[in-house]
Design a protein around this motif. Structure first.
Motif, PDB file in Angstrom:
ATOM      1  N   VAL A 180      -5.674  18.213  21.075  1.00  0.00           N
ATOM      2  CA  VAL A 180      -6.014  17.836  22.246  1.00  0.00           C
ATOM      3  C   VAL A 180      -4.896  18.176  23.038  1.00  0.00           C
ATOM      4  CG1 VAL A 180      -6.288  15.762  23.829  1.00  0.00           C
ATOM      5  CG2 VAL A 180      -7.744  15.996  21.693  1.00  0.00           C
ATOM      6  N   LEU A 181      -3.388  17.898  22.675  1.00  0.00           N
ATOM      7  CA  LEU A 181      -2.488  18.257  23.591  1.00  0.00           C
ATOM      8  C   LEU A 181      -2.428  19.535  23.604  1.00  0.00           C
ATOM      9  CD1 LEU A 181       0.087  15.512  22.209  1.00  0.00           C
ATOM     10  CD2 LEU A 181      -1.092  15.488  24.553  1.00  0.00           C
ATOM     11  N   THR A 182      -2.543  20.251  22.734  1.00  0.00           N
ATOM     12  CA  THR A 182      -2.397  21.867  22.732  1.00  0.00           C
ATOM     13  C   THR A 182      -3.330  22.529  23.853  1.00  0.00           C
ATOM     14  OG1 THR A 182      -1.592  21.929  20.291  1.00  0.00           O
ATOM     15  CG2 THR A 182      -2.626  23.898  21.433  1.00  0.00           C
ATOM     16  N   TRP A 183      -4.808  21.787  23.711  1.00  0.00           N
ATOM     17  CA  TRP A 183      -5.724  22.229  24.772  1.00  0.00           C
ATOM     18  C   TRP A 183      -5.267  22.028  26.053  1.00  0.00           C
ATOM     19  CZ3 TRP A 183     -10.779  19.413  25.282  1.00  0.00           C
ATOM     20  CH2 TRP A 183     -11.607  20.052  26.003  1.00  0.00           C
ATOM     21  N   HIS A 184      -4.761  20.927  26.361  1.00  0.00           N
ATOM     22  CA  HIS A 184      -4.440  20.185  27.555  1.00  0.00           C
ATOM     23  C   HIS A 184      -3.502  21.119  28.029  1.00  0.00           C
ATOM     24  CE1 HIS A 184      -3.349  17.585  30.749  1.00  0.00           C
ATOM     25  NE2 HIS A 184      -2.264  17.485  30.265  1.00  0.00           N
ATOM     26  N   TYR A 185      -2.257  21.211  27.435  1.00  0.00           N
ATOM     27  CA  TYR A 185      -1.171  22.280  27.955  1.00  0.00           C
ATOM     28  C   TYR A 185      -1.377  23.627  27.946  1.00  0.00           C
ATOM     29  CZ  TYR A 185       1.990  17.868  28.008  1.00  0.00           C
ATOM     30  OH  TYR A 185       2.264  16.629  28.293  1.00  0.00           O
ATOM     31  N   GLU A 222      -4.466  24.643  28.876  1.00  0.00           N
ATOM     32  CA  GLU A 222      -5.070  24.933  30.179  1.00  0.00           C
ATOM     33  C   GLU A 222      -4.170  24.772  31.464  1.00  0.00           C
ATOM     34  OE1 GLU A 222      -8.345  21.947  30.427  1.00  0.00           O
ATOM     35  OE2 GLU A 222      -9.612  23.113  29.329  1.00  0.00           O
ATOM     36  N   LYS A 223      -3.036  23.839  31.335  1.00  0.00           N
ATOM     37  CA  LYS A 223      -2.103  23.544  32.356  1.00  0.00           C
ATOM     38  C   LYS A 223      -1.235  24.783  32.636  1.00  0.00           C
ATOM     39  CE  LYS A 223       0.220  19.576  33.476  1.00  0.00           C
ATOM     40  NZ  LYS A 223       1.131  18.248  33.184  1.00  0.00           N
ATOM     41  N   ASN A 242      -3.244  27.169  34.405  1.00  0.00           N
ATOM     42  CA  ASN A 242      -3.094  27.131  35.939  1.00  0.00           C
ATOM     43  C   ASN A 242      -1.930  27.503  36.591  1.00  0.00           C
ATOM     44  OD1 ASN A 242      -5.972  25.890  35.780  1.00  0.00           O
ATOM     45  ND2 ASN A 242      -5.126  23.890  35.421  1.00  0.00           N
TER      46      ASN A 242
END
Length: 82
Positions: A58-63, A65-66, A69
């Motif tokens: 989850v954290l890998t996916w979140h960062y 995407e960040k 951006n």
């Protein structure tokens, strides 16, 4: 601080002396093993093993995407600076 811990140790030590030893003999009835015990152990170990991997994903996916951006924002700001 040390004095407070010493007093706490004394209180706990005295309270252990007051406990009846017969309660220790009866404690075996709380340790019954039944068919659900294996499932509880399995689910507990499953959670311990897989929660870190799920959190990592989850954290890998979140960062990830960040980071995309941030790259888009840098490209947009580079285009507007020209």
């Amino acid at each position: 601080m040390l004095k407070m811990l010493w007093h706490l140790g004394m209180v706990l030590g005295l309270s252990l002396l007051m406990v009846k030893m017969s309660y220790a003999v009866d404690s075996y009835r709380f340790l019954h093993v039944h068919i659900d015990t294996l499932w509880y152990i399995f689910l507990f170990l499953l959670a311990i093993l897989f929660v870190p991997y799920i959190l990592m994903a989850v954290l890998t996916w979140h960062y990830a995407e960040k980071k995309d951006n941030l790259k888009e924002q840098q490209e947009i700001s580079a285009e507007t600076d020209k």
